[in-house]
Scaffold this motif. Structure first.
Motif, PDB file in Angstrom:
ATOM      1  N   UNK A 119       7.619   6.011  -2.323  1.00 43.54           N
ATOM      2  CA  UNK A 119       6.203   6.070  -1.898  1.00 43.54           C
ATOM      3  C   UNK A 119       5.808   4.891  -1.012  1.00 43.54           C
ATOM      4  N   UNK A 120       6.764   4.002  -0.747  1.00 44.07           N
ATOM      5  CA  UNK A 120       6.447   2.822   0.074  1.00 44.07           C
ATOM      6  C   UNK A 120       7.437   2.704   1.242  1.00 44.07           C
ATOM      7  N   UNK A 121       8.534   1.968   1.033  1.00 38.81           N
ATOM      8  CA  UNK A 121       9.414   1.681   2.165  1.00 38.81           C
ATOM      9  C   UNK A 121      10.080   2.949   2.724  1.00 38.81           C
TER      10      UNK A 121
ATOM     11  N   UNK B 232      -7.469   5.317  -3.926  1.00 35.41           N
ATOM     12  CA  UNK B 232      -6.277   5.494  -4.761  1.00 35.41           C
ATOM     13  C   UNK B 232      -5.056   4.782  -4.184  1.00 35.41           C
ATOM     14  N   UNK B 233      -5.260   3.954  -3.158  1.00 36.10           N
ATOM     15  CA  UNK B 233      -4.193   3.050  -2.734  1.00 36.10           C
ATOM     16  C   UNK B 233      -3.398   3.448  -1.509  1.00 36.10           C
ATOM     17  N   UNK B 234      -3.762   4.557  -0.866  1.00 37.04           N
ATOM     18  CA  UNK B 234      -3.024   4.941   0.345  1.00 37.04           C
ATOM     19  C   UNK B 234      -3.551   4.136   1.529  1.00 37.04           C
ATOM     20  N   UNK B 235      -2.648   3.432   2.213  1.00 40.41           N
ATOM     21  CA  UNK B 235      -3.065   2.621   3.364  1.00 40.41           C
ATOM     22  C   UNK B 235      -2.518   3.161   4.685  1.00 40.41           C
ATOM     23  N   UNK B 236      -1.511   4.031   4.615  1.00 37.03           N
ATOM     24  CA  UNK B 236      -0.992   4.711   5.809  1.00 37.03           C
ATOM     25  C   UNK B 236      -0.782   6.174   5.441  1.00 37.03           C
ATOM     26  N   UNK B 237      -1.211   7.082   6.310  1.00 39.95           N
ATOM     27  CA  UNK B 237      -0.998   8.504   6.024  1.00 39.95           C
ATOM     28  C   UNK B 237      -0.671   9.255   7.301  1.00 39.95           C
ATOM     29  N   UNK B 238       0.295  10.134   7.193  1.00 40.03           N
ATOM     30  CA  UNK B 238       0.533  11.097   8.259  1.00 40.03           C
ATOM     31  C   UNK B 238      -0.491  12.212   8.078  1.00 40.03           C
TER      32      UNK B 238
ATOM     33  N   UNK C  65       0.838  -1.197   0.000  1.00 37.70           N
ATOM     34  CA  UNK C  65       0.000   0.000   0.000  1.00 37.70           C
ATOM     35  C   UNK C  65       0.873   1.246   0.000  1.00 37.70           C
ATOM     36  N   UNK C  66       0.363   2.307  -0.627  1.00 36.62           N
ATOM     37  CA  UNK C  66       1.124   3.555  -0.633  1.00 36.62           C
ATOM     38  C   UNK C  66       1.117   4.170   0.769  1.00 36.62           C
ATOM     39  N   UNK C  67       2.213   4.831   1.092  1.00 39.00           N
ATOM     40  CA  UNK C  67       2.324   5.518   2.376  1.00 39.00           C
ATOM     41  C   UNK C  67       2.523   6.993   2.082  1.00 39.00           C
ATOM     42  N   UNK C  68       1.582   7.798   2.524  1.00 39.66           N
ATOM     43  CA  UNK C  68       1.688   9.244   2.289  1.00 39.66           C
ATOM     44  C   UNK C  68       2.242   9.875   3.563  1.00 39.66           C
TER      45      UNK C  68
ATOM     46  N   UNK D 135       5.338  -0.860   4.554  1.00 44.91           N
ATOM     47  CA  UNK D 135       6.233  -0.361   3.500  1.00 44.91           C
ATOM     48  C   UNK D 135       6.785  -1.438   2.607  1.00 44.91           C
ATOM     49  N   UNK D 136       6.652  -2.717   2.998  1.00 47.14           N
ATOM     50  CA  UNK D 136       7.134  -3.811   2.146  1.00 47.14           C
ATOM     51  C   UNK D 136       6.291  -5.049   2.405  1.00 47.14           C
ATOM     52  N   UNK D 137       6.370  -6.002   1.473  1.00 39.16           N
ATOM     53  CA  UNK D 137       5.651  -7.263   1.626  1.00 39.16           C
ATOM     54  C   UNK D 137       6.630  -8.281   2.192  1.00 39.16           C
TER      55      UNK D 137
END
Ligand code: NIG
Ligand code: FE
Length: 460
Positions: free
Chosen positions: A392-394, A150-156, A84-87, A407-409
């Motif tokens: 955008x991930x790790x 739109x794929x964001x699974x974690x956001x600050x 998942x994307x992390x914003x 951030x990773x699988x």
């Protein structure tokens, strides 16, 4: 590929065209050439049990070990599967948009001049103060739904449109409520020092004192403290006082630096061990070298011995010893119509750990879409598609001190996964303006399927 093999598992994904694991960088952000490593497995698969991955690897291995006892098997033939994307940077809690300001800017008015004359951030402050906590939850939930689709699974998410004690706490409580009730994992940041409110126009120092006085009560509601270091906002000495006090109370740190002018924020962020320093459109090459020294050594770049940069990264529970990550926000110069963008190419080649985010807010980046930001990272920051994906991930997980979980699988990490309706990852940044996210799995649960949001049990 070993844990809990005897048990039934909940969800298995098989036959991916490309599985981007981003594995192997939970201990520290990817830098330099490593940013191009996606841990790509063709014809890959993964197994999820409860909230975490139990196995990630070649599809046939996953199939033979897990498919028979899985509650559900998803065939991802022809598709890309990735984290998942992390914003790592949003100002998602606000009331009211600023259509008039948008038109004024198109007519040539400058963003900071609009702020100076009492508009901009201060206009959003007026609207946000006037909204109740419940109203803000409803407004923000809609934005978060868009982000999830739109794929964001974690956001600050930052506060900063209250600018008085009562309203800053109200915003942090909105983030807390949504953090419990919305599928997106929210990381709260206190940004009381976002602008000097009208009531303190002639006494900015008095406002800095007030912000510092709120910190003990802010602490239980926030993981990070941030300051907008900028002409017309807060200066270096004020930023240092607020951040040092916050750090003393156990908050991790972030800093808005170099969005419009270079006021020396990078060195302050490094000195205080900030988890990230954000924007950086205006930053000297010397400071980029300093940032690289604060990062880990990379192939081909062996900087002279640096003072040790300790990071408050992660706050409670983090197992990761962080470095200061550069969070670049290309949606901002894009939306402000500027030619100058952060020198990402130089930063990455020097070994600076780079992440990207939206900066989602009504003034400088009204999109919360990380896919668009990744395309801008390629076109305007000169990043490769692989670098944009790592950023955008790790690396975004590291910018939040949360890379031990997301951030990773990888087996043991939270099962936040996207299935993209594209056969190869380059299509994600290439075919821009289209939502490629077909399925979103967050903490092991399917939250979006067929590009549609599933209903979720909202405690909000
Ligand atoms: O990150 N830099 C300060 N804050 C936001 C803009 C906020 C606004 O204009 O409402 C930013 O660009
Ligand atoms: Fe910002």
């Amino acid at each position: 590929m070993k844990k809990k093999t005897g048990k039934q598992c909940d969800l298995v994904i098989l036959n991916t065209s490309e599985l981007l694991t981003l594995a192997g960088a939970s201990h520290g952000p990817r830098t330099g050439r490593e940013m191009r490593e996606l841990g790509l497995i063709r014809d890959g698969g993964l197994a999820i049990e409860g909230c975490e991955f139990v196995a990630v690897g070649p599809s046939r291995e996953i199939e033979s070990k897990y498919a028979g006892k899985a509650k559900r098997v998803i065939d991802a033939s022809g598709k890309v599967v990735m984290p998942g994307f992390i914003d790592p940077h949003t100002h998602a809690v606000f009331a009211g948009w600023r259509d008039k300001e948008w038109v004024m800017r198109l007519e040539g008015k400058e963003y900071l001049d609009i702020l100076k004359s009492g508009g901009g951030i201060l206009e959003t402050v007026r609207a946000t103060r006037a909204a109740s906590q419940e109203e803000l939850v409803t407004i923000t939930k809609k934005h978060l739904d868009t982000m999830l689709l739109h794929g964001t699974t974690t956001a600050e998410v930052k506060s900063g449109y209250g600018l008085d004690f009562e309203n800053e706490i109200k915003i942090l409580k909105v983030i807390e409520a949504l953090g419990e009730g919305h599928p997106i994992r929210l990381i709260p940041t206190f940004l009381g020092a976002h602008a000097v409110p009208a009531g303190y126009k002639d006494d900015p120092e008095g406002y800095v004192e007030a912000v510092m006085g709120w910190l003990p009560e802010v602490k239980p509601l926030a993981r990070f403290c941030d300051v907008f270091l900028e002409e017309g906002a807060f200066n270096l000495a004020q930023a240092e006082r607020i951040l040092a006090r916050a750090r003393g109370l156990g908050l991790a740190l972030k800093l808005h630096a170099g969005e419009f002018k270079d006021l020396g924020g990078v060195r302050l962020a490094l000195r205080l061990g900030a988890t990230s320093v954000d924007h950086l459109d205006y930053v000297s090459e010397g400071d980029m070298v300093e940032m690289a020294r604060g990062g880990k050594k990379v192939q081909g770049f062996n900087p002279p011995k640096a003072e040790k940069v300790q990071s408050a990264s992660g706050g409670k529970g983090s197992k990761v010893q962080g470095v200061t990550v550069a969070v670049l926000l290309p949606g901002v110069p894009f939306f402000l119509g500027r030619q100058r963008y952060a020198s990402a190419r130089v930063m990455i080649d020097l070994g600076v750990p780079v992440a990207i985010g939206t900066d989602f807010n009504p003034g400088t980046c009204p999109t919360p879409n990380m896919q668009l930001i990744m395309t801008l990272a390629c076109l305007e920051l000169g990043m490769t598609p692989e670098e944009a994906i790592s950023a955008a991930t790790i690396n975004a997980a590291h910018a939040l001190g949360y890379a031990h979980r997301v951030g990773s699988l990888e087996a043991g990490k939270r099962a936040d996964v996207l299935i993209l309706d594209v056969p190869t990852y380059t299509r994600l940044t290439y075919q821009f303006g289209v939502n490629h996210v077909e399925t979103v799995i967050k903490t092991g649960k399917v939250m979006v399927e067929g590009k549609r949001q599933m209903s979720y049990l909202a405690k909000i």
